[in-house]
Scaffold this motif. Sequence first.
Motif, PDB file in Angstrom:
ATOM      1  N   LYS A  91       1.670   0.879   2.930  1.00 41.85           N
ATOM      2  CA  LYS A  91       2.309  -0.164   2.118  1.00 41.85           C
ATOM      3  C   LYS A  91       1.385  -0.530   0.965  1.00 41.85           C
ATOM      4  N   ARG A  93       1.238  -2.564  -3.250  1.00 41.08           N
ATOM      5  CA  ARG A  93       1.917  -3.437  -4.206  1.00 41.08           C
ATOM      6  C   ARG A  93       2.210  -2.656  -5.478  1.00 41.08           C
ATOM      7  N   GLU A  94       3.423  -2.794  -5.980  1.00 39.83           N
ATOM      8  CA  GLU A  94       3.783  -2.108  -7.221  1.00 39.83           C
ATOM      9  C   GLU A  94       4.431  -3.066  -8.209  1.00 39.83           C
ATOM     10  N   GLY A  95       4.199  -2.774  -9.461  1.00 38.03           N
ATOM     11  CA  GLY A  95       4.872  -3.444 -10.556  1.00 38.03           C
ATOM     12  C   GLY A  95       5.306  -2.371 -11.525  1.00 38.03           C
ATOM     13  N   CYS A  96       5.941  -2.750 -12.605  1.00 38.79           N
ATOM     14  CA  CYS A  96       6.505  -1.735 -13.486  1.00 38.79           C
ATOM     15  C   CYS A  96       6.712  -2.329 -14.874  1.00 38.79           C
ATOM     16  N   ASP A 101       7.261  -9.354 -14.870  1.00 39.68           N
ATOM     17  CA  ASP A 101       7.046 -10.564 -14.062  1.00 39.68           C
ATOM     18  C   ASP A 101       7.516 -10.429 -12.621  1.00 39.68           C
ATOM     19  N   TYR A 102       7.343  -9.277 -12.026  1.00 41.97           N
ATOM     20  CA  TYR A 102       7.638  -9.157 -10.603  1.00 41.97           C
ATOM     21  C   TYR A 102       6.852  -7.997 -10.017  1.00 41.97           C
ATOM     22  N   THR A 103       6.253  -8.217  -8.878  1.00 40.75           N
ATOM     23  CA  THR A 103       5.655  -7.107  -8.143  1.00 40.75           C
ATOM     24  C   THR A 103       6.116  -7.214  -6.697  1.00 40.75           C
ATOM     25  N   ASN A 105       6.138  -5.103  -2.522  1.00 45.46           N
ATOM     26  CA  ASN A 105       5.549  -4.117  -1.619  1.00 45.46           C
ATOM     27  C   ASN A 105       6.501  -2.954  -1.372  1.00 45.46           C
ATOM     28  N   ARG A 134       0.450   7.301  -4.951  1.00 47.90           N
ATOM     29  CA  ARG A 134       1.429   6.218  -5.081  1.00 47.90           C
ATOM     30  C   ARG A 134       1.993   6.162  -6.515  1.00 47.90           C
ATOM     31  N   ARG A 155       7.660  -9.013   2.467  1.00 51.42           N
ATOM     32  CA  ARG A 155       6.245  -9.366   2.510  1.00 51.42           C
ATOM     33  C   ARG A 155       5.731  -9.334   3.938  1.00 51.42           C
ATOM     34  N   ARG A 156       6.625  -9.587   4.886  1.00 47.02           N
ATOM     35  CA  ARG A 156       6.211  -9.648   6.284  1.00 47.02           C
ATOM     36  C   ARG A 156       6.054  -8.264   6.907  1.00 47.02           C
ATOM     37  N   ASP A 158       4.278  -5.591   7.751  1.00 50.60           N
ATOM     38  CA  ASP A 158       2.939  -5.044   7.714  1.00 50.60           C
ATOM     39  C   ASP A 158       2.792  -3.853   8.629  1.00 50.60           C
TER      40      ASP A 158
ATOM     41  N   HIS B  87       4.705 -16.079 -12.331  1.00 54.71           N
ATOM     42  CA  HIS B  87       4.112 -15.506 -11.127  1.00 54.71           C
ATOM     43  C   HIS B  87       2.636 -15.206 -11.341  1.00 54.71           C
ATOM     44  N   GLU B  89      -0.452 -12.913  -9.753  1.00 51.35           N
ATOM     45  CA  GLU B  89      -0.644 -11.738  -8.910  1.00 51.35           C
ATOM     46  C   GLU B  89      -1.770 -11.970  -7.918  1.00 51.35           C
ATOM     47  N   GLU B 123       1.909 -17.149   5.657  1.00 49.14           N
ATOM     48  CA  GLU B 123       2.949 -17.214   6.679  1.00 49.14           C
ATOM     49  C   GLU B 123       2.305 -16.948   8.026  1.00 49.14           C
ATOM     50  N   ILE B 169      -5.689  -6.094  -2.872  1.00 48.43           N
ATOM     51  CA  ILE B 169      -4.364  -5.693  -3.353  1.00 48.43           C
ATOM     52  C   ILE B 169      -4.566  -5.124  -4.759  1.00 48.43           C
ATOM     53  N   THR B 171      -2.534  -3.569  -7.486  1.00 51.68           N
ATOM     54  CA  THR B 171      -1.146  -3.353  -7.878  1.00 51.68           C
ATOM     55  C   THR B 171      -1.024  -2.207  -8.878  1.00 51.68           C
ATOM     56  N   ILE B 172      -0.135  -1.271  -8.572  1.00 51.42           N
ATOM     57  CA  ILE B 172       0.177  -0.168  -9.492  1.00 51.42           C
ATOM     58  C   ILE B 172       1.110  -0.702 -10.559  1.00 51.42           C
ATOM     59  N   ILE B 173       0.813  -0.493 -11.823  1.00 51.79           N
ATOM     60  CA  ILE B 173       1.796  -0.792 -12.867  1.00 51.79           C
ATOM     61  C   ILE B 173       2.213   0.542 -13.481  1.00 51.79           C
ATOM     62  N   GLY B 174       3.466   0.927 -13.230  1.00 49.99           N
ATOM     63  CA  GLY B 174       3.906   2.249 -13.684  1.00 49.99           C
ATOM     64  C   GLY B 174       5.251   2.216 -14.353  1.00 49.99           C
TER      65      GLY B 174
END
Lengths: 174, 174
Positions: A91, A93-96, A101-103, A105, A134, A155-156, A158, B87, B89, B123, B169, B171-174
């Motif tokens: 698992k 974390r990814e963004g794009c 404004d969002y990342t 899992n 990845r 998010r939970r 794992d 947000h 990160e 959590e 963490i 984070t991949i930004i792609g």
Amino acid sequence: MAILEVLTIPDPRLKQESQPVERFDSSLRDFIHDLEQTMRSSPGGVGIAAPQVARFERIIIVDVSRKPKIQSHGRLVLINPEILEWQGMEKGREGCMSVPDYTGNVIRAKTIKINAYDESGQMRSYDCEGYEARAIQHEVDHLDGVLFLDRLVSRRTDLFQRKVYSEKSVAKSD
Amino acid sequence: MTNNWHMLTVVGKDKPGIVASISEALFAAGCNFGEASMSRLGGNFTIMLMVQYEGGTERLEKIIAPIAQTLNLRCHINAIEGQLHAHREPDVRISVYGQDRTGIVAHVTGTLARAGLDIYDLESDVGGSGENPVYIMHIEGHAMRGVDALKEALETEKTPGIETHLEEIDTIIG
């Protein structure tokens, strides 16, 4: 040299499948140059796919070498890439650039074996792992119109959900 | 208060259909939703929901009151500063588990706070059995003084029976 405009959601073109590159010529190399500039202009950008800039051909660029302590092949231009083998799951974390404004899992293979043409039309083969693997999987998804949003896990999540095989499917595999 | 944002908190005995009932009533009254977090905690329904409503807090309370009464829920509404597209990160994830006893959260979060952790998300669950409860907690946040400071603090403040795992963490930004 140009920084290209990046499509962002909800642009429906991001869900479009891209076609294989057939001609390895100077216009392809010019485009790749611009695509790379666009990737490097994004803060933290380690990969980009041609359809993100509205060119629906199977071209991706990945370069995770700016991240310290990560094993990588440096700058990779992958044309008509094909992932031949996947191993392990992880698992991360990814963004794009196409999803501001969002990342979130996403579970990806830990290691992959990939075949792709380079800019000069030469077929090459790479074994990639971890962060680089990845990034490649994220970009190859773009070529098939798939965003990391299509693969989000909670998010939970794992540990992987235990797979429950029905008796029927077990019988089938025998 | 800017942009008429409110934070609606709803708590009560969980049953199917609560989110649908609340959201349908608020939608019908012209509300817009922002970010939300719903969780079932110890058999209770809990939600915190950003609601944008032009008619003011009192009228919003009146809209929600009949649903709350029907479903036997307690509601609370605060006018808030709306902060969408803000947000942050996280750069570190810490998971903690061990035999449940009082003081785990205080000990671990106290240790981490003193070493520079800013918590963005937390959590926790109690698993195991009635005789042998196990406390499990996931934290995501920002290591203000670097990840090594957190690692060191967790190592120094190690408690028998409590396992902590820290993961960066990236984070991949792609």
